[in-house]
Scaffold this motif. Sequence first.
Motif, PDB file in Angstrom:
ATOM      1  N   ASP A 157      10.151   8.956  -3.855  1.00  0.00           N
ATOM      2  CA  ASP A 157       8.693   9.074  -3.947  1.00  0.00           C
ATOM      3  C   ASP A 157       8.053   7.770  -4.411  1.00  0.00           C
ATOM      4  O   ASP A 157       8.716   6.844  -4.872  1.00  0.00           O
ATOM      5  CB  ASP A 157       8.281  10.263  -4.814  1.00  0.00           C
ATOM      6  N   GLY A 158       6.731   7.706  -4.243  1.00  0.00           N
ATOM      7  CA  GLY A 158       5.989   6.493  -4.548  1.00  0.00           C
ATOM      8  C   GLY A 158       6.103   6.036  -5.985  1.00  0.00           C
ATOM      9  O   GLY A 158       6.171   4.840  -6.265  1.00  0.00           O
ATOM     10  N   LEU A 159       6.138   6.970  -6.925  1.00  0.00           N
ATOM     11  CA  LEU A 159       6.258   6.575  -8.335  1.00  0.00           C
ATOM     12  C   LEU A 159       7.605   5.911  -8.614  1.00  0.00           C
ATOM     13  O   LEU A 159       7.675   4.942  -9.378  1.00  0.00           O
ATOM     14  CB  LEU A 159       6.042   7.777  -9.257  1.00  0.00           C
ATOM     15  N   GLU A 160       8.662   6.403  -8.002  1.00  0.00           N
ATOM     16  CA  GLU A 160       9.977   5.785  -8.194  1.00  0.00           C
ATOM     17  C   GLU A 160      10.029   4.402  -7.538  1.00  0.00           C
ATOM     18  O   GLU A 160      10.619   3.471  -8.083  1.00  0.00           O
ATOM     19  CB  GLU A 160      11.086   6.688  -7.648  1.00  0.00           C
ATOM     20  N   VAL A 161       9.400   4.261  -6.383  1.00  0.00           N
ATOM     21  CA  VAL A 161       9.319   2.942  -5.738  1.00  0.00           C
ATOM     22  C   VAL A 161       8.546   1.980  -6.644  1.00  0.00           C
ATOM     23  O   VAL A 161       8.979   0.850  -6.884  1.00  0.00           O
ATOM     24  CB  VAL A 161       8.660   3.029  -4.344  1.00  0.00           C
ATOM     25  N   LEU A 162       7.406   2.435  -7.159  1.00  0.00           N
ATOM     26  CA  LEU A 162       6.599   1.617  -8.065  1.00  0.00           C
ATOM     27  C   LEU A 162       7.406   1.222  -9.294  1.00  0.00           C
ATOM     28  O   LEU A 162       7.401   0.050  -9.704  1.00  0.00           O
ATOM     29  CB  LEU A 162       5.338   2.377  -8.474  1.00  0.00           C
ATOM     30  N   LEU A 183       0.884  -1.157   0.000  1.00  0.00           N
ATOM     31  CA  LEU A 183       0.000   0.000   0.000  1.00  0.00           C
ATOM     32  C   LEU A 183       0.924   1.210   0.000  1.00  0.00           C
ATOM     33  O   LEU A 183       1.584   1.488   0.998  1.00  0.00           O
ATOM     34  CB  LEU A 183      -0.912  -0.008   1.225  1.00  0.00           C
ATOM     35  N   LEU A 184       1.009   1.875  -1.127  1.00  0.00           N
ATOM     36  CA  LEU A 184       2.069   2.836  -1.380  1.00  0.00           C
ATOM     37  C   LEU A 184       1.554   4.267  -1.504  1.00  0.00           C
ATOM     38  O   LEU A 184       0.767   4.574  -2.401  1.00  0.00           O
ATOM     39  CB  LEU A 184       2.782   2.429  -2.672  1.00  0.00           C
ATOM     40  N   ASP A 185       2.024   5.114  -0.604  1.00  0.00           N
ATOM     41  CA  ASP A 185       1.716   6.535  -0.686  1.00  0.00           C
ATOM     42  C   ASP A 185       2.498   7.123  -1.856  1.00  0.00           C
ATOM     43  O   ASP A 185       3.598   6.672  -2.171  1.00  0.00           O
ATOM     44  CB  ASP A 185       2.099   7.223   0.628  1.00  0.00           C
ATOM     45  N   LEU A 186       1.950   8.105  -2.499  1.00  0.00           N
ATOM     46  CA  LEU A 186       2.580   8.702  -3.673  1.00  0.00           C
ATOM     47  C   LEU A 186       3.661   9.712  -3.299  1.00  0.00           C
ATOM     48  O   LEU A 186       4.786   9.652  -3.791  1.00  0.00           O
ATOM     49  CB  LEU A 186       1.492   9.380  -4.512  1.00  0.00           C
ATOM     50  N   LYS A 187       3.323  10.618  -2.417  1.00  0.00           N
ATOM     51  CA  LYS A 187       4.235  11.697  -2.036  1.00  0.00           C
ATOM     52  C   LYS A 187       4.944  11.312  -0.744  1.00  0.00           C
ATOM     53  O   LYS A 187       4.389  11.443   0.342  1.00  0.00           O
ATOM     54  CB  LYS A 187       3.466  13.006  -1.831  1.00  0.00           C
ATOM     55  N   MET A 188       6.172  10.816  -0.863  1.00  0.00           N
ATOM     56  CA  MET A 188       6.949  10.399   0.301  1.00  0.00           C
ATOM     57  C   MET A 188       8.343  10.998   0.245  1.00  0.00           C
ATOM     58  O   MET A 188       8.848  11.288  -0.832  1.00  0.00           O
ATOM     59  CB  MET A 188       7.071   8.867   0.358  1.00  0.00           C
ATOM     60  N   PRO A 189       8.971  11.135   1.416  1.00  0.00           N
ATOM     61  CA  PRO A 189      10.345  11.644   1.431  1.00  0.00           C
ATOM     62  C   PRO A 189      11.344  10.609   0.912  1.00  0.00           C
ATOM     63  O   PRO A 189      11.021   9.426   0.810  1.00  0.00           O
ATOM     64  CB  PRO A 189      10.604  11.965   2.904  1.00  0.00           C
ATOM     65  N   LYS A 190      12.519  11.076   0.619  1.00  0.00           N
ATOM     66  CA  LYS A 190      13.672  10.290   0.150  1.00  0.00           C
ATOM     67  C   LYS A 190      13.461   9.721  -1.243  1.00  0.00           C
ATOM     68  O   LYS A 190      14.149  10.090  -2.171  1.00  0.00           O
ATOM     69  CB  LYS A 190      14.078   9.216   1.150  1.00  0.00           C
ATOM     70  N   THR A 227      -3.224   7.251  -1.829  1.00  0.00           N
ATOM     71  CA  THR A 227      -2.725   8.615  -1.862  1.00  0.00           C
ATOM     72  C   THR A 227      -3.836   9.643  -1.718  1.00  0.00           C
ATOM     73  O   THR A 227      -5.011   9.319  -1.937  1.00  0.00           O
ATOM     74  CB  THR A 227      -1.972   8.852  -3.199  1.00  0.00           C
ATOM     75  N   SER A 228      -3.454  10.846  -1.384  1.00  0.00           N
ATOM     76  CA  SER A 228      -4.427  11.935  -1.338  1.00  0.00           C
ATOM     77  C   SER A 228      -4.487  12.678  -2.676  1.00  0.00           C
ATOM     78  O   SER A 228      -5.321  13.547  -2.874  1.00  0.00           O
ATOM     79  CB  SER A 228      -4.087  12.912  -0.206  1.00  0.00           C
ATOM     80  N   SER A 229      -3.615  12.299  -3.617  1.00  0.00           N
ATOM     81  CA  SER A 229      -3.549  12.989  -4.895  1.00  0.00           C
ATOM     82  C   SER A 229      -4.706  12.599  -5.821  1.00  0.00           C
ATOM     83  O   SER A 229      -4.919  11.426  -6.108  1.00  0.00           O
ATOM     84  CB  SER A 229      -2.233  12.686  -5.614  1.00  0.00           C
ATOM     85  N   ARG A 230      -5.402  13.626  -6.281  1.00  0.00           N
ATOM     86  CA  ARG A 230      -6.444  13.431  -7.286  1.00  0.00           C
ATOM     87  C   ARG A 230      -5.961  13.924  -8.652  1.00  0.00           C
ATOM     88  O   ARG A 230      -6.751  14.065  -9.577  1.00  0.00           O
ATOM     89  CB  ARG A 230      -7.713  14.165  -6.885  1.00  0.00           C
ATOM     90  N   GLU A 231      -4.669  14.170  -8.762  1.00  0.00           N
ATOM     91  CA  GLU A 231      -4.081  14.662 -10.010  1.00  0.00           C
ATOM     92  C   GLU A 231      -4.169  13.571 -11.086  1.00  0.00           C
ATOM     93  O   GLU A 231      -3.705  12.447 -10.868  1.00  0.00           O
ATOM     94  CB  GLU A 231      -2.623  15.053  -9.804  1.00  0.00           C
TER      95      GLU A 231
END
Length: 153
Positions: A73-78, A64-71, A96-100
Amino acid sequence: MTLTKPILLAEDNPRDAELALAAMEEHHLADKVILCHDGAEVLDYLYCRGHFKARLQGNPAVVLLDLKMPKVDGLEVLRTIKNDAALKPIPVVMLTSSREERDLVESYALGANAYVVKPVEFHQFLKAVKELGVFWGMINEPPPEGASRATGR
């Protein structure tokens, strides 16, 4: 069905992490949750390095991966997960809280299995996380470890 693999929760917001764990507690999933506070920690867990180097081998039932994370980010982890044959079969749910629209589109383009926008309302958030935990942790049948290597994909 019992949960044998842990759920990997990547969440840097302490309040959201606490709520997610509380939501999963109702179905006795909280003791099977590995909480990571940033993307680098998620990768350390998946690759058994850093303070996770002594953990038992094996992939989590779901990330369960948050998108906006420190160090990292979620997209790079994905991207890292889905580009590694050993990790690619792990279901990844963007929580995530992003609706973008661009975050949604890029998440699916990189191989996310689902994209869930965190509900703002407290009870709806609890319900959403509980349902995610039950489905991905207990109901879903993941492929066996090493399945992508065995099929050559």
